[in-house]
Write a protein that holds these residues in place. Sequence first.
Motif, PDB file in Angstrom:
ATOM      1  N   HIS A 139      -4.110   7.241  -6.013  1.00  0.00           N
ATOM      2  CA  HIS A 139      -3.491   7.234  -7.380  1.00  0.00           C
ATOM      3  C   HIS A 139      -2.280   6.178  -7.535  1.00  0.00           C
ATOM      4  CE1 HIS A 139      -5.641  10.856  -6.664  1.00  0.00           C
ATOM      5  NE2 HIS A 139      -5.791  10.949  -7.938  1.00  0.00           N
ATOM      6  N   VAL A 140      -2.618   4.985  -6.858  1.00  0.00           N
ATOM      7  CA  VAL A 140      -1.555   4.004  -6.976  1.00  0.00           C
ATOM      8  C   VAL A 140      -1.580   3.342  -8.436  1.00  0.00           C
ATOM      9  CG1 VAL A 140      -1.323   1.499  -6.442  1.00  0.00           C
ATOM     10  CG2 VAL A 140      -1.713   3.217  -4.455  1.00  0.00           C
ATOM     11  N   PRO A 141      -2.805   2.948  -8.885  1.00  0.00           N
ATOM     12  CA  PRO A 141      -2.611   2.875 -10.467  1.00  0.00           C
ATOM     13  C   PRO A 141      -1.817   3.512 -11.264  1.00  0.00           C
ATOM     14  CG  PRO A 141      -5.111   2.502  -9.624  1.00  0.00           C
ATOM     15  CD  PRO A 141      -4.415   3.313  -8.629  1.00  0.00           C
ATOM     16  N   GLU A 142      -1.991   5.026 -11.188  1.00  0.00           N
ATOM     17  CA  GLU A 142      -1.125   5.814 -11.845  1.00  0.00           C
ATOM     18  C   GLU A 142       0.443   5.776 -11.581  1.00  0.00           C
ATOM     19  OE1 GLU A 142      -5.247   7.571 -11.877  1.00  0.00           O
ATOM     20  OE2 GLU A 142      -3.762   6.548 -10.461  1.00  0.00           O
ATOM     21  N   MET A 143       0.823   5.417 -10.418  1.00  0.00           N
ATOM     22  CA  MET A 143       1.947   5.189  -9.928  1.00  0.00           C
ATOM     23  C   MET A 143       2.615   3.779 -10.533  1.00  0.00           C
ATOM     24  SD  MET A 143       1.886   6.470  -5.978  1.00  0.00           S
ATOM     25  CE  MET A 143       0.705   7.424  -5.442  1.00  0.00           C
ATOM     26  N   VAL A 144       1.930   2.872 -10.629  1.00  0.00           N
ATOM     27  CA  VAL A 144       2.335   1.559 -11.176  1.00  0.00           C
ATOM     28  C   VAL A 144       2.490   1.610 -12.495  1.00  0.00           C
ATOM     29  CG1 VAL A 144       1.433  -0.784 -11.561  1.00  0.00           C
ATOM     30  CG2 VAL A 144       1.100   0.129  -9.240  1.00  0.00           C
ATOM     31  N   TRP A 167      -0.099  -1.962  -1.178  1.00  0.00           N
ATOM     32  CA  TRP A 167      -0.848  -2.060  -2.202  1.00  0.00           C
ATOM     33  C   TRP A 167      -0.223  -3.157  -3.130  1.00  0.00           C
ATOM     34  CZ3 TRP A 167      -0.580   1.701   0.717  1.00  0.00           C
ATOM     35  CH2 TRP A 167      -1.589   2.875   0.948  1.00  0.00           C
ATOM     36  N   GLU A 168      -0.894  -3.877  -4.070  1.00  0.00           N
ATOM     37  CA  GLU A 168      -0.398  -4.742  -5.029  1.00  0.00           C
ATOM     38  C   GLU A 168       0.050  -4.140  -6.067  1.00  0.00           C
ATOM     39  OE1 GLU A 168       1.177  -7.999  -5.930  1.00  0.00           O
ATOM     40  OE2 GLU A 168      -0.298  -8.421  -4.260  1.00  0.00           O
ATOM     41  N   THR A 169       1.425  -4.580  -6.554  1.00  0.00           N
ATOM     42  CA  THR A 169       1.766  -4.173  -7.696  1.00  0.00           C
ATOM     43  C   THR A 169       2.481  -5.451  -8.533  1.00  0.00           C
ATOM     44  OG1 THR A 169       4.418  -3.834  -7.113  1.00  0.00           O
ATOM     45  CG2 THR A 169       2.823  -2.027  -6.678  1.00  0.00           C
ATOM     46  N   TRP A 177       5.291  -5.960  -8.852  1.00  0.00           N
ATOM     47  CA  TRP A 177       6.709  -6.293  -8.301  1.00  0.00           C
ATOM     48  C   TRP A 177       6.503  -6.709  -7.049  1.00  0.00           C
ATOM     49  CZ3 TRP A 177       5.413  -1.684 -11.035  1.00  0.00           C
ATOM     50  CH2 TRP A 177       5.495  -1.687 -12.352  1.00  0.00           C
ATOM     51  N   GLY A 178       5.566  -6.666  -6.639  1.00  0.00           N
ATOM     52  CA  GLY A 178       5.299  -7.325  -5.246  1.00  0.00           C
ATOM     53  C   GLY A 178       4.336  -6.095  -4.311  1.00  0.00           C
ATOM     54  N   ARG A 179       3.868  -6.557  -3.206  1.00  0.00           N
ATOM     55  CA  ARG A 179       3.065  -5.455  -2.332  1.00  0.00           C
ATOM     56  C   ARG A 179       3.980  -4.508  -1.781  1.00  0.00           C
ATOM     57  NH1 ARG A 179      -2.012  -6.520  -1.503  1.00  0.00           N
ATOM     58  NH2 ARG A 179      -2.163  -4.993  -0.041  1.00  0.00           N
ATOM     59  N   GLY A 180       3.402  -2.997  -1.494  1.00  0.00           N
ATOM     60  CA  GLY A 180       4.128  -2.015  -0.949  1.00  0.00           C
ATOM     61  C   GLY A 180       3.360  -0.945  -0.979  1.00  0.00           C
ATOM     62  N   ARG A 181       4.273   0.213  -0.794  1.00  0.00           N
ATOM     63  CA  ARG A 181       3.517   1.664  -0.561  1.00  0.00           C
ATOM     64  C   ARG A 181       4.306   2.365  -1.534  1.00  0.00           C
ATOM     65  NH1 ARG A 181       5.964   4.628   3.478  1.00  0.00           N
ATOM     66  NH2 ARG A 181       7.376   3.116   5.125  1.00  0.00           N
ATOM     67  N   PRO A 182       3.852   3.648  -2.008  1.00  0.00           N
ATOM     68  CA  PRO A 182       4.300   4.639  -2.659  1.00  0.00           C
ATOM     69  C   PRO A 182       5.644   5.425  -2.146  1.00  0.00           C
ATOM     70  CG  PRO A 182       2.198   5.080  -2.408  1.00  0.00           C
ATOM     71  CD  PRO A 182       2.374   4.293  -1.395  1.00  0.00           C
ATOM     72  N   GLY A 183       6.896   5.436  -2.893  1.00  0.00           N
ATOM     73  CA  GLY A 183       7.745   6.453  -2.481  1.00  0.00           C
ATOM     74  C   GLY A 183       7.302   8.095  -2.726  1.00  0.00           C
ATOM     75  N   TRP A 184       8.100   8.748  -1.899  1.00  0.00           N
ATOM     76  CA  TRP A 184       7.315  10.391  -1.742  1.00  0.00           C
ATOM     77  C   TRP A 184       7.450  10.762  -3.251  1.00  0.00           C
ATOM     78  CZ3 TRP A 184      10.718  14.660   0.626  1.00  0.00           C
ATOM     79  CH2 TRP A 184      10.076  15.877   0.687  1.00  0.00           C
ATOM     80  N   HIS A 185       8.750  10.695  -3.935  1.00  0.00           N
ATOM     81  CA  HIS A 185       8.724  11.286  -5.199  1.00  0.00           C
ATOM     82  C   HIS A 185       7.914  11.042  -6.112  1.00  0.00           C
ATOM     83  CE1 HIS A 185      12.149  12.304  -2.631  1.00  0.00           C
ATOM     84  NE2 HIS A 185      12.773  11.097  -2.952  1.00  0.00           N
ATOM     85  N   LEU A 186       7.422   9.743  -6.457  1.00  0.00           N
ATOM     86  CA  LEU A 186       6.803   8.950  -7.393  1.00  0.00           C
ATOM     87  C   LEU A 186       5.544   9.638  -7.406  1.00  0.00           C
ATOM     88  CD1 LEU A 186       6.900   6.652  -9.515  1.00  0.00           C
ATOM     89  CD2 LEU A 186       5.587   5.290  -7.723  1.00  0.00           C
ATOM     90  N   GLU A 187       4.738   9.753  -6.267  1.00  0.00           N
ATOM     91  CA  GLU A 187       3.403  10.207  -6.112  1.00  0.00           C
ATOM     92  C   GLU A 187       3.214  11.525  -6.767  1.00  0.00           C
ATOM     93  OE1 GLU A 187       2.449  12.179  -2.063  1.00  0.00           O
ATOM     94  OE2 GLU A 187       3.503  10.156  -1.603  1.00  0.00           O
ATOM     95  N   CYS A 188       3.976  12.337  -6.756  1.00  0.00           N
ATOM     96  CA  CYS A 188       3.675  13.961  -7.137  1.00  0.00           C
ATOM     97  C   CYS A 188       3.826  13.776  -8.661  1.00  0.00           C
ATOM     98  CB  CYS A 188       4.801  14.695  -6.589  1.00  0.00           C
ATOM     99  SG  CYS A 188       4.474  15.268  -4.817  1.00  0.00           S
TER     100      CYS A 188
END
Length: 466
Positions: free
Chosen positions: A118-123, A195-197, A199-210
Amino acid sequence: MSLRFYDTRSRQVSDFTPVTEGCASLYLCGATVQAPPHIGHIRSGVNFDILRRWLTYRGYEVTLCRNVTDIDDKIINVARAENVHWWAVAERNQRAFTSAYDALGCLPPSVEPRATGHVPEMVELMRRLIDRGHAYPAGDGSGDVYFDVLSHPPYGELSGQRVDQMRDPKDAEGAKRDPRDFALWKGAKPGEPSWETPWGRGRPGWHLECSAMATKYLGSSFDVHGGGLDLVFPHHENELAQSRAAGDAFARYWMHNGLLTLGGEKMSKSLGNSLLISEMVRRVRPVELRYYLGQAHYRSALDYSEEALREAASAYQRIEGFLTRAAELAGPVRPAPRVPDAFASALDDDLGVAQGLAVVHGHVRDGNTALGEGRKERAAELAAELRAMLAVLGLDPGAEQWASEGDGAGLRDVVDALVSVALEERQSARGRKDYTAADRIRDRLTAAGITVEDTPNGPRWELRRD
């Protein structure tokens, strides 16, 4: 009485009014799958499974979303230590969690989303927050994105904390504008997945994903957000802040289960006091472990001890014993269409399982009295109501999962045939008044772990459970 639940945010018990009439939407913070589950993890699953079952009984169409955090620092560290892929660690442990939930009779969630899916939803959520002035990308080009805590004045409303009593603003670290800000996105580091965003490549923060997954599957406003008490701060506080700041109403009610402790300490792998589900179900039947984990009020702390587990197992076996005897005297009994009013009132009032179990055991006592007096109809009536209550709690011995598990399913038929031969020999010995031989047969059965009870309808047996 209407359904009433304790809401962590308002700090009071309130009537349950769903977003959509006749429907109930639940988001439960699931596992971070860096290790296999212990009973502390699964207590939450059992508590919220009972909530789901009760809402269903009350006529709601329930949607349960339980997430899986399949990428974080701990998972990456385990993968490095084992020299395996991070996704292999996550997959292995997610399967272990699923097996544990299944073993303890938790109904599968309506949907079980993974963070990495669910990276697109987080972006998109980060974009909304940045556009609204509540988040900012790090100015150093690292790819980090932070939530600006001071931009959201209600911050602290869930946990009751005050921003001005948190860390000194002068203690800002790295690219943060304020030390109280928290990461929405973590910039890529060598050897880590990313993952690409924009603002740069990276990975989710714990809180954002939920926040991203809850709103994707349940909508911008949903009914209940659940999880362990240890998640109130910072995880759920941060979820609430970022979701409200983005313009989502988010959860109407916040429900948190108390922690399972061992010697007064939170059960955790780091303390070395975890009791893995895979080991526990070898020592006690899963249905008895479920009874133990679900018997107390969901908001209360539960301190684990072997004695308490044995007492819970004995209590459940007393329930089974009555139902078995009732079936022998009155024939098979189906669950009643409704639970007793006293039981319903208990569960309506903030899911009062402990008070509900008092009604359960009252039925067992009254049922045993009815059996002793030969009142078959009354015994059958109590047994039917008892099965209805147990079904709500996920504990009905006649349910397919527990009935097939029981004492070994097909193996019991073989044991039954062999024990029946021994009991026939015993009856023959008693018939010819050879009581020494009859007692010897009974003693040998007892030594083999088989308890024999003489009843007006003849002898009955069961495996002894220590």
